[in-house]
Design a protein around this motif. Structure first.
Motif, short mmCIF file in Angstrom:
data_model
loop_
_atom_site.label_atom_id
_atom_site.label_comp_id
_atom_site.label_asym_id
_atom_site.label_seq_id
_atom_site.Cartn_x
_atom_site.Cartn_y
_atom_site.Cartn_z
N MET A 136 0.83 -1.21 0.00
CA MET A 136 0.00 0.00 0.00
C MET A 136 0.86 1.25 0.00
SD MET A 136 -2.92 1.44 -0.09
CE MET A 136 -4.09 0.15 0.33
N LEU A 137 1.93 1.26 0.82
CA LEU A 137 2.79 2.43 0.87
C LEU A 137 3.42 2.69 -0.48
CD1 LEU A 137 4.24 4.67 2.34
CD2 LEU A 137 5.96 3.02 3.09
N THR A 138 3.90 1.63 -1.11
CA THR A 138 4.52 1.80 -2.42
C THR A 138 3.54 2.38 -3.42
OG1 THR A 138 6.09 0.01 -2.07
CG2 THR A 138 5.59 0.59 -4.35
N ALA A 139 2.31 1.87 -3.40
CA ALA A 139 1.31 2.37 -4.34
C ALA A 139 1.03 3.83 -4.11
CB ALA A 139 0.03 1.56 -4.20
N LEU A 140 0.95 4.23 -2.84
CA LEU A 140 0.67 5.64 -2.54
C LEU A 140 1.81 6.52 -2.99
CD1 LEU A 140 -0.87 5.32 1.03
CD2 LEU A 140 -2.06 5.93 -1.08
N LEU A 141 3.04 6.07 -2.75
CA LEU A 141 4.19 6.87 -3.16
C LEU A 141 4.28 6.98 -4.66
CD1 LEU A 141 6.84 5.62 -0.61
CD2 LEU A 141 5.89 7.91 -0.76
N VAL A 142 3.98 5.86 -5.34
CA VAL A 142 4.00 5.89 -6.80
C VAL A 142 2.97 6.88 -7.31
CG1 VAL A 142 3.43 4.57 -8.86
CG2 VAL A 142 4.93 3.58 -7.13
N ALA A 143 1.77 6.81 -6.76
CA ALA A 143 0.72 7.73 -7.21
C ALA A 143 1.11 9.16 -6.95
CB ALA A 143 -0.59 7.40 -6.50
N ALA A 144 1.69 9.41 -5.78
CA ALA A 144 2.10 10.77 -5.45
C ALA A 144 3.23 11.22 -6.35
CB ALA A 144 2.54 10.85 -3.99
N LEU A 188 13.87 2.08 -0.19
CA LEU A 188 12.45 2.19 -0.56
C LEU A 188 12.29 3.06 -1.80
CD1 LEU A 188 9.41 1.86 -0.06
CD2 LEU A 188 9.55 3.81 1.50
N GLN A 189 12.96 4.19 -1.84
CA GLN A 189 12.82 5.07 -2.98
C GLN A 189 13.39 4.46 -4.25
OE1 GLN A 189 10.43 6.69 -1.97
NE2 GLN A 189 11.04 8.69 -2.74
N MET A 190 14.44 3.70 -4.11
CA MET A 190 15.00 3.03 -5.29
C MET A 190 14.02 1.98 -5.82
SD MET A 190 19.01 2.70 -4.07
CE MET A 190 19.60 1.99 -5.61
N ARG A 191 13.36 1.27 -4.92
CA ARG A 191 12.34 0.33 -5.37
C ARG A 191 11.17 1.07 -6.00
NH1 ARG A 191 13.50 -2.08 -0.33
NH2 ARG A 191 11.57 -1.27 0.56
N ASN A 192 10.83 2.22 -5.44
CA ASN A 192 9.71 3.00 -5.98
C ASN A 192 10.00 3.50 -7.39
OD1 ASN A 192 7.94 2.73 -3.84
ND2 ASN A 192 8.69 4.56 -2.78
N VAL A 193 11.26 3.80 -7.67
CA VAL A 193 11.61 4.21 -9.03
C VAL A 193 11.30 3.09 -10.01
CG1 VAL A 193 13.53 4.74 -10.57
CG2 VAL A 193 13.34 5.92 -8.38
N VAL A 194 11.67 1.88 -9.65
CA VAL A 194 11.40 0.74 -10.51
C VAL A 194 9.89 0.57 -10.71
CG1 VAL A 194 11.63 -1.76 -10.77
CG2 VAL A 194 13.53 -0.41 -9.83
N HIS A 195 9.14 0.60 -9.61
CA HIS A 195 7.68 0.43 -9.70
C HIS A 195 7.04 1.58 -10.49
CE1 HIS A 195 7.84 -3.01 -7.18
NE2 HIS A 195 8.11 -2.37 -6.07
N THR A 196 7.53 2.79 -10.27
CA THR A 196 6.96 3.95 -10.95
C THR A 196 7.17 3.86 -12.45
OG1 THR A 196 7.26 5.38 -9.03
CG2 THR A 196 7.04 6.47 -11.15
N ARG A 197 8.36 3.48 -12.85
CA ARG A 197 8.64 3.35 -14.28
C ARG A 197 7.77 2.26 -14.92
NH1 ARG A 197 15.25 4.19 -14.14
NH2 ARG A 197 15.21 6.35 -14.85
N GLU A 198 7.60 1.17 -14.21
CA GLU A 198 6.74 0.10 -14.73
C GLU A 198 5.30 0.57 -14.83
OE1 GLU A 198 7.38 -3.04 -11.98
OE2 GLU A 198 9.29 -3.70 -12.88
#
Length: 302
Positions: free
Chosen positions: A1-9, A159-169
């Motif tokens: 959930m946190l990752t999804a929120l950060l990606v959306a933001a 966490l932010q490095m993982r979020n970059v990967v998720h955000t790009r995907e």
């Protein structure tokens, strides 16, 4: 959930702080395994907290203090941390990235449980996240984890490095979905236009609907595409002749402003908002553009 929120933001508006936004200073990390000062090293009294350097002239004076090798190192450390904190609070991401890079190169001592170089590298990574400069952020993240593997800030970097990967995907998938949505809409519009032309009926409403869709589909994520399409809609179709068409025009104006904010073109956004409010004071509140522009720090960097 946190990752999804950060990606959306992170895919929203970069003028708004995305990660760990706070109206106070960044959290001070605990000692991370560095040797404690020896008895032979001097100790320094606690200092009264000084105001953050907010004004441009204060920022320049603080930069000068950091570089002044004639000053005691703790004073330079204090100045460095104050500058990082000021950029963070004011969401001056470009200045934070630039000054963070410089401070990270200086061998300044720990001050009040914060090591300037460590703090500078961490806040620079967060600044690069907000600037969506993800290649640089990933490189800096790898360096941080190598230099400070025991830092309690290492988990936020990971966490932010993982979020970059998720955000790009996520962004890549959204591009595909948007392209498919528009492809189907264009195909349907072509059929509807052909049928209306056979019957001798006007086709302008279909063209208008399709143009509005091109404006709304990329809004909030793909800012340049939204800006181009929303401006084209306004130019080609204007305010229309019905209340519904007027509201569509208003929505396009609001989305144009939001796209400019997403592109960090704040001066243009403020100018357009002022024109929107002056020409259509009843229509502007319909959009959220005014609230977003007014929520920007006065000195937000473009």
């Amino acid at each position: 959930m946190l990752t999804a929120l950060l990606v959306a933001a992170g895919l929203a508006l970069p003028g708004v702080a995305v990660f760990l936004r706070s109206s106070t200073m960044p959290p001070a990390p605990p000692v991370t395994g560095s040797p404690s000062p020896s008895a032979a090293e001097p100790t320094f009294p606690e200092r009264v907290s000084r105001p953050l350097p907010i004004l441009p002239e204060q920022v320049e004076r603080t930069r000068a203090l950091i570089e002044d090798e004639s000053l005691p190192p703790p004073e330079r450390s204090d100045a460095a941390l104050l500058l990082l904190d000021a950029h963070w609070v004011r969401e001056r991401w470009r200045s934070l990235a630039r000054d963070g890079e410089r401070i990270s190169q200086l061998e300044l001592p720990r001050f009040k449980d914060r090591l300037p170089a460590e703090q500078a590298r961490w806040t620079r990574i967060m600044a690069l996240w907000n600037l969506r400069e993800w290649d640089s952020m990933m490189q800096d993240g790898e360096v941080f984890l190598r230099l400070y593997p025991n830092s309690l800030m290492a988990s936020s970097v990971e966490l932010q490095m993982r979020n970059v990967v998720h955000t790009r995907e996520y962004e890549a998938q959204c591009r595909k979905d948007n392209a498919e949505t528009l492809r189907k809409a264009e195909q349907q519009a072509a059929q509807d236009i052909a049928e209306k032309e056979k019957r001798g009926e006007p086709t302008a409403p279909i063209h208008r609907k399709l143009a509005l869709l091109r404006c709304t589909v990329p809004a909030g994520m793909f800012h340049q595409e939204a800006l181009t399409a929303c401006r084209a809609f306004q130019k080609d179709f204007g305010a229309g002749s019905t209340p519904v068409e007027l509201n569509e025009y208003r929505d396009a104006r609001g989305l144009e402003i939001r796209a400019l904010i997403g592109l960090r073109r704040y001066s243009e956004a403020r100018k357009l908002l002022a024109g929107f409010q002056a020409s259509d004071p009843e229509g502007e509140p319909r959009t959220s553009a005014g609230a977003i522009v007014n929520g920007l720090p006065a000195d937000a960097e473009e």
